[in-house]
Design an enzyme around this catalytic site. Sequence first.
Site, PDB file in Angstrom:
ATOM      1  CD  GLU A  36      -2.555  -1.370   2.792  1.00 42.48           C
ATOM      2  OE1 GLU A  36      -3.646  -2.254   2.854  1.00 42.48           O
ATOM      3  OE2 GLU A  36      -1.878  -0.836   3.736  1.00 42.48           O
ATOM      4  CG  ASP A 221     -12.062  -7.973   1.795  1.00 35.88           C
ATOM      5  OD1 ASP A 221     -12.875  -8.156   2.729  1.00 35.88           O
ATOM      6  OD2 ASP A 221     -10.885  -7.375   1.998  1.00 35.88           O
TER       7      ASP A 221
END
Length: 263
Positions: A36, A221
């Site tokens: 990230e 998700d």
Amino acid sequence: MAPPGDQPESTGEAIVAEEEIKPISTVVFIIAMQTEALPLVNRFQLSEDAEFPKGVPWVRYHGYYKDLQINIIWPGKDPVLGVNSVGTVSAALVTYASIQALQPDLIINAGTAGGFKAKGAAIGNVFLVSEVAFHDRRIPIPVFDLYGVGLREALSAPNLLKEVDLKVGRLSTGDSLDTTPHDELAITANDATLKDMEGAAVAYVADLLKVPAIFVKAVTDIVDGGKPTAEEFLQNLAAVTAALDEKISNIIEFINGKSLSEL
């Protein structure tokens, strides 16, 4: 003269007001995973300081963009297992150490999260968090139960929300990637759109040390979808991280030259 740490209330209010109107100069990003962090490191050509501070695996990436000093703090990899040091313990520790060492004007906890389709989240959505709370600190004793939940508000940033075109929602934090039935009940009680493993811990430390904090989360998700969480997370991580990088870059551009009150 009032003794140190015992300033008149009016003095304290004046200091807070001054902080709100002066331009933001130092920003600290708390980012849990190297995947990230690296797109931002590369985009802004940040330098690396390993062992921040000495003796720990935490890493500081730092540099300047226009009038902003940018710091990205990544908790590094577990010295034994070699995986990213995710979760609330590492997040709280690096947030505390970063505030003490760098004295930032603003903390930004950026990263990926699970989302709930029942609350309108979809893969790739990027959210600005309104409130954060824990869902796995179950203490069924009066008042201790509220402490366990640890509900805190993020810094209000309506202009940023509009300019960067972010969605808004509440975030619930726990130390597990999956969810138990108890977690699900607590997340529902938290009215959460998002679920992560760091946010509420960062919020606790930032609030304790009186540093404004915002939380930017991109959905990898769908927690209430049909796919296994770990499988869906890994499948979407690269693409969603790219979307997060784009939004964070826009946020940095927007913040530059502005005060907290202008966010």
